[in-house]
Each structure stands twice: as C-alpha cells, then as structure tokens.
Design a protein around this motif. Structure first.
Motif, PDB file in Angstrom:
ATOM      1  N   VAL A 129       0.855  -1.189   0.000  1.00  0.00           N
ATOM      2  CA  VAL A 129       0.000   0.000   0.000  1.00  0.00           C
ATOM      3  C   VAL A 129       0.889   1.237   0.000  1.00  0.00           C
ATOM      4  O   VAL A 129       1.911   1.273   0.691  1.00  0.00           O
ATOM      5  N   THR A 130       0.488   2.250  -0.789  1.00  0.00           N
ATOM      6  CA  THR A 130       1.262   3.482  -0.906  1.00  0.00           C
ATOM      7  C   THR A 130       0.359   4.689  -0.708  1.00  0.00           C
ATOM      8  O   THR A 130      -0.783   4.706  -1.183  1.00  0.00           O
ATOM      9  N   VAL A 131       0.859   5.705  -0.005  1.00  0.00           N
ATOM     10  CA  VAL A 131       0.159   6.979   0.121  1.00  0.00           C
ATOM     11  C   VAL A 131       1.133   8.107  -0.180  1.00  0.00           C
ATOM     12  O   VAL A 131       2.349   7.959  -0.019  1.00  0.00           O
ATOM     13  N   ALA A 132       0.603   9.220  -0.631  1.00  0.00           N
ATOM     14  CA  ALA A 132       1.398  10.428  -0.791  1.00  0.00           C
ATOM     15  C   ALA A 132       1.340  11.211   0.511  1.00  0.00           C
ATOM     16  O   ALA A 132       0.272  11.335   1.124  1.00  0.00           O
ATOM     17  N   VAL A 133       2.484  11.704   0.980  1.00  0.00           N
ATOM     18  CA  VAL A 133       2.559  12.433   2.248  1.00  0.00           C
ATOM     19  C   VAL A 133       3.216  13.785   1.994  1.00  0.00           C
ATOM     20  O   VAL A 133       4.309  13.848   1.419  1.00  0.00           O
ATOM     21  N   GLU A 134       2.556  14.850   2.428  1.00  0.00           N
ATOM     22  CA  GLU A 134       3.091  16.192   2.281  1.00  0.00           C
ATOM     23  C   GLU A 134       2.897  16.955   3.579  1.00  0.00           C
ATOM     24  O   GLU A 134       1.991  16.656   4.363  1.00  0.00           O
ATOM     25  N   PRO A 137      12.249  -1.213   8.279  1.00  0.00           N
ATOM     26  CA  PRO A 137      12.616  -1.453   6.884  1.00  0.00           C
ATOM     27  C   PRO A 137      11.437  -1.825   5.995  1.00  0.00           C
ATOM     28  O   PRO A 137      11.569  -1.788   4.769  1.00  0.00           O
ATOM     29  N   SER A 138      10.295  -2.187   6.566  1.00  0.00           N
ATOM     30  CA  SER A 138       9.136  -2.511   5.733  1.00  0.00           C
ATOM     31  C   SER A 138       8.437  -1.257   5.229  1.00  0.00           C
ATOM     32  O   SER A 138       7.526  -1.349   4.399  1.00  0.00           O
ATOM     33  N   LEU A 139       8.838  -0.083   5.711  1.00  0.00           N
ATOM     34  CA  LEU A 139       8.363   1.185   5.164  1.00  0.00           C
ATOM     35  C   LEU A 139       9.329   1.646   4.081  1.00  0.00           C
ATOM     36  O   LEU A 139      10.544   1.598   4.276  1.00  0.00           O
ATOM     37  N   ARG A 140       8.816   2.096   2.954  1.00  0.00           N
ATOM     38  CA  ARG A 140       9.653   2.554   1.854  1.00  0.00           C
ATOM     39  C   ARG A 140       9.289   4.000   1.515  1.00  0.00           C
ATOM     40  O   ARG A 140       8.113   4.304   1.277  1.00  0.00           O
ATOM     41  N   LEU A 141      10.278   4.846   1.503  1.00  0.00           N
ATOM     42  CA  LEU A 141      10.089   6.257   1.175  1.00  0.00           C
ATOM     43  C   LEU A 141      10.622   6.493  -0.230  1.00  0.00           C
ATOM     44  O   LEU A 141      11.730   6.058  -0.566  1.00  0.00           O
ATOM     45  N   ALA A 142       9.854   7.182  -1.051  1.00  0.00           N
ATOM     46  CA  ALA A 142      10.268   7.430  -2.430  1.00  0.00           C
ATOM     47  C   ALA A 142       9.671   8.745  -2.911  1.00  0.00           C
ATOM     48  O   ALA A 142       8.846   9.366  -2.230  1.00  0.00           O
ATOM     49  N   THR A 143      10.104   9.157  -4.082  1.00  0.00           N
ATOM     50  CA  THR A 143       9.554  10.346  -4.734  1.00  0.00           C
ATOM     51  C   THR A 143       8.896   9.911  -6.028  1.00  0.00           C
ATOM     52  O   THR A 143       9.524   9.257  -6.870  1.00  0.00           O
ATOM     53  N   ASP A 144       7.613  10.248  -6.196  1.00  0.00           N
ATOM     54  CA  ASP A 144       6.910   9.866  -7.415  1.00  0.00           C
ATOM     55  C   ASP A 144       7.489  10.633  -8.598  1.00  0.00           C
ATOM     56  O   ASP A 144       7.547  11.866  -8.581  1.00  0.00           O
ATOM     57  N   PRO A 145       7.958   9.933  -9.650  1.00  0.00           N
ATOM     58  CA  PRO A 145       8.619  10.627 -10.763  1.00  0.00           C
ATOM     59  C   PRO A 145       7.684  11.526 -11.562  1.00  0.00           C
ATOM     60  O   PRO A 145       8.135  12.473 -12.204  1.00  0.00           O
ATOM     61  N   ASP A 146       6.363  11.236 -11.536  1.00  0.00           N
ATOM     62  CA  ASP A 146       5.422  12.030 -12.322  1.00  0.00           C
ATOM     63  C   ASP A 146       4.969  13.290 -11.594  1.00  0.00           C
ATOM     64  O   ASP A 146       4.836  14.350 -12.198  1.00  0.00           O
ATOM     65  N   THR A 147       4.721  13.165 -10.274  1.00  0.00           N
ATOM     66  CA  THR A 147       4.174  14.301  -9.526  1.00  0.00           C
ATOM     67  C   THR A 147       5.200  14.998  -8.654  1.00  0.00           C
ATOM     68  O   THR A 147       4.957  16.115  -8.193  1.00  0.00           O
ATOM     69  N   GLY A 148       6.328  14.330  -8.383  1.00  0.00           N
ATOM     70  CA  GLY A 148       7.318  14.911  -7.485  1.00  0.00           C
ATOM     71  C   GLY A 148       6.942  14.794  -6.019  1.00  0.00           C
ATOM     72  O   GLY A 148       7.647  15.313  -5.149  1.00  0.00           O
TER      73      GLY A 148
END
Length: 725
Positions: A422-427, A449-460
């Motif tokens: 499951v993924t959510v956007a956080v701001e 480690p089961s949490l993954r932080l990333a940057t969406d390439p389309d929305t930033g």
C-alpha cells in the motif's frame, strides 16, 4: 511463587561460564490479535517480580504496550523486549504484534529468538494470524510451545483448541494439562507430567495438591495417551515404554524437550492469563522444554563473498570467549539516544568496545549497554553471547547490520523485509515543514525497513509505502506526534505487479558504447517465458562465449530491470529469463557493460511481450452476529470478494468476564472467510461497524496476487494526490 530476581540477575550477569548461557531463554510471544499475548507477558513480568503491579491492556497500564498509539488503540504495534528471571534462569521476552500490518516486526524478532510461546484463544482456536506467525516461526526453525488462553470464557474448550492446532498447524500437539472446571468455573489444571493439581484462587495464588478424585480416572487415561504418543515419536522413550508400559517423569520431560527442539511435536498448556491462572506452569515449561542459546543452530551467515576474511564458515556457537558477533534487529530513537537492539551470537560485549559494522565497513564505539524493560532500561557493564541487549553509540547501524570484532569480520544473514503493498502520498501542510517531515520519514524508514520512502517521478510527491492501511496510518501519526508537523496524506493505493502472459524467444540485444578511452560492448540473446512466481534466471551458454563473471552480471542487470515494467512502471514478477547466447569484445567487454546490456535489453524485450497487471489479494475473516450475515455477504460481493467458507456458532464471541469488549445478547455468531482484493478493503472497518451496529470484527492477511480488474489498473496504479481527507 514469585522469585527473587535480584539475586538471579546478579548471578547471571556476573559470570561468563557455559552454565550461565544455558540458563538464558530468548523467547517470543506470538499470537493472533486479541488472543492475549500482552496480558500473558504482563502476568509473566508480575509473577517473576520484574514489575510490582499487574498491567492491563484495557486501562493502558501495560509495560510492553508503552507507545501512546498502542495504548490508544489497545493493540501491540511495536515488538517490545523485556527481561525477567525465573527458577535460576534469565528470560528475555519479546512481545510481538498480532496484526498482519506489523508482521515484519514479528519477522525481525523471530530472526534472533531461540524459542517461542504461541498463544491461542480457547474459543476461536487457530485464527488467521495465528497461522501466519506460526509459519513464520517455522521458517526460522524456532521451537514453540502452545498456551491455550481464556479457558474461563463461555464456550472455551481445550480439546477443541488442540484439535484446531492439529488440523491447521501441527500433526502432533501434546496436551500436558487437563482443565479443572469449565468456562467461568475454571479454577486450575491437572499437570499430567507431574501428576498433580494446580489451582488458583481469585487473587491468583497458586495451590498445588493431589489430582481431584472426580478427575483421577480421566487424568490417568490422558497420561497414558500422552506416554503412548511420546513413545511413538521419540525412540529413547519408546524403549522404556515397551519395557514398563509407561514413562517416568524424567524420561517424559526429556522426551518432550527433544521433541520440542526438533519440532516433531508441540507441548500444549492451558490457562487464563486475565485471571492469573496457568502462568507458573507456562514459565516452568518454557524453562524445561525450550532451548537455550547453546541448544540452537549457529547463526546463518550471509553472502560468503562479502565476509571479508575470518569465520567464513559461518559457525558461530554461543561462546563468550570467541570474537564478538552480534546482529542488530531493531533500531529506535529514544530520549536517551539512538537505541540499537542486538542479539549476541558469540563473544562478550563491554562498554567502551569498538565494533565493526561489516556491511558499511565503519567502526562504531559502544558507549552504553542496556538491559531492556520495554521503555525502561538498566545500564550494565557487559553482555555475553546468547544475550539480547540494547546499546547506545552506533550512529549509522541499520536493522540487519552485523556488529563484530574489527579483527574478525563476519557478515550474518539479515532479516528479509516484506514488500510493501500500500502506498500513500505524504506532504507537509506548511511548505516550511517539508524538510522536517522528510527527515522524520527518513528516520522512520530506517527504524522500520518494511516502510519505503520514495519520490513519485510524475508528480514529485513524497510517497510512503507499507504493509497495510493501518501500518501507514500508525507511521504518519508517529511522525505527527514526534515532530509536531501537520502531515497531509493522500488516498491509499495498492502496489500492483506486472506479470508475463506470453514471452519471446531469441531476443537479441547489442550494447556498444564508445566515447573516448575504453568502451562498453556486450551482446546478449535472451529467452523470456512466464513463471509461476517471482524471477528465475538460467544460462545455457556453452564454449565460454559469455564468461561466468559476465553471466552473473547479466543476472544482476535483469534484476535491475524488474523494478519497472512497461505497463505502468510497476515491479515485474512471474518471469523466467534464459541467456542462450552472447558475444564479447577483447577490450571493451566488462561486467558493467554486460549488466547495463541486460538491464536495457530486458526492458526492451518486455515491451515485445504480453503482460498483465496483478493486484494484491487479502484473506479476510469476518466475525459478525448471525442476523447481520446477509448484509455482510452482500457488501463483500460488492467488493469483488470470493467467499471460501461460512460457519456459525450457537453463542456470540466475547472477550471473557470483566474484559473490555465483552457484550451479551441473544443470537449466534457467523464467521466468513473470503479472498478480497486489497484495494477494496480501504475503509472497510467503518463500513462493517455500521452494518453490524459495532459488533462485527475482521482480520486480514496477505494471500498473494491475482489478475487486476479494470478499475485496479486505472487510478490505483500510482499514488493519489495528497489531500486532507
């Protein structure tokens, strides 16, 4: 029957002999949510004198559920380590979560444990998450004993629970207790091994006596059946049984210990932790049957090519005289500093020691060593092989890091984290808090480690991925409480996969790059075919056309390409790749060239294949009043559920006398098991409560992936825009 923990702890901490390690038990408490794990742990701490007041889940006074969110929600979220003493033994306990969203906490804990106590509800028996954590322990080879809890509940039946264990978990459960009284009249147990009656009054005081006359015949029959079952499984016991027709106390105890260690059988005890009944024999069984660090197999080493020298055979017996080897299985930020939880496999760790983090090559100084009691700590001067402690000092050690003697580097196998679903956007609501939020999320991902932080390439946007809706909700709330940053969270999205339907044969890719100096050249011929699951790679190249080291680089490059598929950038699974041919250049070929060629070539080959999207499925067990069954089944059908089974009972489940969440009322209880797309379960808790007037409950566990519907392949394939709702 409370023991003098001060004397025992001092004795154990002050010695470095093998006998002191033999007196250590590193145990986990495992169970389905609400089976009573935390209550069992609290009663153990009180009985052993580690605490002086019984903690209760419903009043928020437990030692192990010390996080504010755990107390607010009434569930265990974070694995908590505690230490106590019983009968001359030190017991290091880890109370693990029972909710599927926090299964990774259980996984990391099991990696460092020597034994476990599996807790079961005497009415429900084996529940979905009970089975999940049992299988996790099985994969790690952790011996277990079983404790059937809540024997004071209406409908409680030890024999039914044992049959449930036999049917779902293990073919040879060996019940060593016979209940005295039933349901609310449950007052104790007959110990079949010691042939004695153990009863408890309302204050929890234990009285030992002879077996009651009205149970003598049943107890004798149960003991004979126990002797017979053990003799069938244990050859040394069989010899005595054939000679005498029965087993002595010493022979039976030794056989039960051997069978527990080998996993051929599981000892089953009963009691009611809430009413303080059955904890003493549970502790005695843990000491008698579960292994010490000396009894367990050597710690598994990781990739031998990375072990850098000494101890490459991976043999790490629990010897305090050998060079230090320890595994970091948990990292937390505490007011006292960054805490790194360690399991010591060999050697002795002393305050002020310098240790090597093998994965990074950095050395760290151990400033303090702490004996852990959940959120409270006691400083000690040293810790021995086989112990579990927390240390302050390491600044960069991650979960899974090996800390060892700098002169004897070793790399232990790290726990494997589950893939997020499951993924959510956080701001941050205020732009000024963006950096603060990013720092907090990064630290949180280091701890879990089961949490993954990333940057969406389309929305930033910054995205956070985890094992479930509750997992992410807890993570974001922790950031809010710890930092004061007001975070805005987008609609949850499931993590899709792309899988092969039809492959290609003989796909050729040539990689040639020349921009001055040494160039890059690699020529590959690949076959792609669907696979049952995951990714497999084989090579059929002969004649040295592609050297072995380049073949390994090709496999690595293929794995690099699997992170983004052609349909929507989702990870690719269900793929078998075969390297059938290739060519090299005498000067320009290298491992880098072949890895690059494999990455680019496989991505191009996938575009020539037929793929489809997969979405995660959850196995859901819903328990509702029987009169609400129709509405619940209709709602599940609307959520694309596949109902696997339904059953009803003549009474309604509740948590037992005086416990929170109990309710009365006429009518039966219905239980529905179904497979539901995970995307359809967002917000289901509120919908279920409204359809059952708050009386319905459900549990979930990840069941795998299935072809996605058209709706799942649309907006759910990527993170939604962050919003306030």
């Amino acid at each position: 029957m409370r023991t003098d923990t001060t004397t025992i702890s001092t004795t154990l901490a002050g010695t470095t002999t093998t006998s002191s390690i033999a007196a250590v038990r590193n145990l986990g408490i495992l169970a389905h949510v609400d089976a009573g794990k935390t209550t069992v742990t609290e009663r153990i701490l009180y009985l052993t004198g580690a605490t002086h007041k019984r903690g209760e889940v419903h009043t928020g006074t437990t030692v192990t559920d010390f996080d504010p969110q755990e107390r607010d929600r009434g569930i265990t979220i974070f694995a908590a380590a505690v230490s106590c003493a019983w009968a001359g033994h030190r017991i290091n306990l880890i109370d693990t979560p029972g909710h599927v969203d926090f299964a990774d906490e259980v996984e990391r804990s099991l990696r460092v444990l020597d034994g476990a106590v599996a807790v079961f509800d005497a009415v429900a028996g084996v529940e979905p998450q009970s089975e999940s954590v049992w299988r996790q322990a099985e994969r790690h080879g952790v011996p277990r004993i079983a404790f059937v809890n809540k024997l004071d509940r209406p409908g409680a039946d030890l024999d039914s629970a044992v049959n449930s264990i036999r049917e779902h978990l293990h073919p040879h459960p060996l019940a060593v207790h016979l209940p005295i009284g039933a349901e609310e009249a449950f007052t104790g147990v007959v110990d079949l091994v010691g042939h004695r009656a153990l009863t408890w009054d309302e204050s929890g005081t234990l009285t030992e006596g002879p077996v009651p006359a009205h149970l003598a015949e049943r107890a004798a029959a149960r003991r004979h059946a126990l002797d017979e079952a053990v003799a069938e499984l244990d050859p040394p016991a069989l010899e005595e049984y054939c000679t005498h027709g029965a087993l002595s106390h010493a022979t039976l105890t030794a056989a039960l210990r051997r069978l527990t260690h080998s996993g051929e059988a599981v000892v089953v005890l009963g009691g009611s932790a809430y009413r303080n009944r059955g904890i003493e024999p549970l502790l005695d069984a843990a000491v008698a049957y579960l292994p010490s660090p000396l009894d367990t197999a050597p710690a598994p080493s990781g990739d031998r090519d990375r072990q850098r020298g000494a101890d490459r055979d991976g043999q790490h017996g629990a010897d305090p005289q050998r060079p230090l080897t320890a595994l970091a299985f948990k990292v937390t930020a505490a007011p006292t500093g960054r805490l790194t939880y360690l399991r010591l496999y060999t050697g002795t760790l002393r305050k002020g020691d310098t240790v090597l983090d093998t994965a990074t090559g950095r050395t760290e100084r151990i400033a303090r060593i702490l004996r852990v009691m959940a959120e409270r700590h006691t400083e000690i001067d040293h810790a021995l092989a086989g112990d579990i402690v927390a240390v302050i000092g390491p600044k960069t050690a991650r979960v899974g890091a090996t800390l060892c003697d700098p002169d004897h580097p070793v790399l232990l196998e790290a726990p494997v984290s589950a893939e997020p679903v499951v993924t959510v956007a956080v701001e941050a609501r205020r732009a000024a808090d963006t950096d603060k939020l990013t720092t907090a999320l990064t630290r949180l991902a280091e701890e879990d480690p089961s949490l993954r932080l990333a940057t969406d390439p389309d929305t930033g946007q910054r995205t956070l991925s985890g094992l479930g809706e509750l997992h992410l909700e807890v993570a974001v709330e922790k950031v809010r409480r710890d930092t004061g940053v007001e975070a805005v969270v987008g609609r949850p999205q499931v993590a899709l996969r792309e899988a092969l339907l039809e492959g290609v044969i003989g796909f050729t890719y040539r990689h040639a790059k020349q921009d001055g100096g040494a160039g890059q050249f690699a020529h590959l011929v690949l076959d792609l075919a669907p696979a049952a699951d995951g990714f497999t790679f084989t090579s059929t190249v002969t004649g040295g056309r592609v050297p072995r080291e380049y073949v390994q680089a090709v496999e690595a490059g293929c794995r690099d390409a699997l992170t983004e598929g052609p349909l929507g950038g989702h990870p690719v699974t269900g793929l078998a790749v075969t390297l059938t041919d290739g060519a090299t250049h005498p000067k320009d070929s290298s491992e880098l060239a072949f890895r690059t060629a494999a990455r680019l070539g496989l991505r191009e080959a996938l575009r020539a294949c037929r793929l489809h999207l997969l979405e995660p499925l959850a196995e859901v067990t819903v328990t509702v009043p029987e009169d609400a069954l129709g509405a619940v089944l209709g709602d599940l059908a609307a959520r694309r559920a596949t109902v696997q089974a339904t059953s009803t009972t003549g009474h309604r489940d509740h948590d037992g006398p005086g416990s929170p969440g109990s309710h009365g009322g006429p009518g039966g209880t219905a239980r529905v098991s179904a497979l539901v797309p995970l995307a359809e379960l967002f917000g289901y808790a509120g919908r279920l409560r409204s359809r059952t007037q708050g009386r319905g409950t459900f549990t979930t566990s990840l069941a795998g992936y299935a072809p996605a519907s058209a709706s799942a392949s649309g907006p759910a394939s990527g993170p939604a825009p962050a919003s306030a709702g």
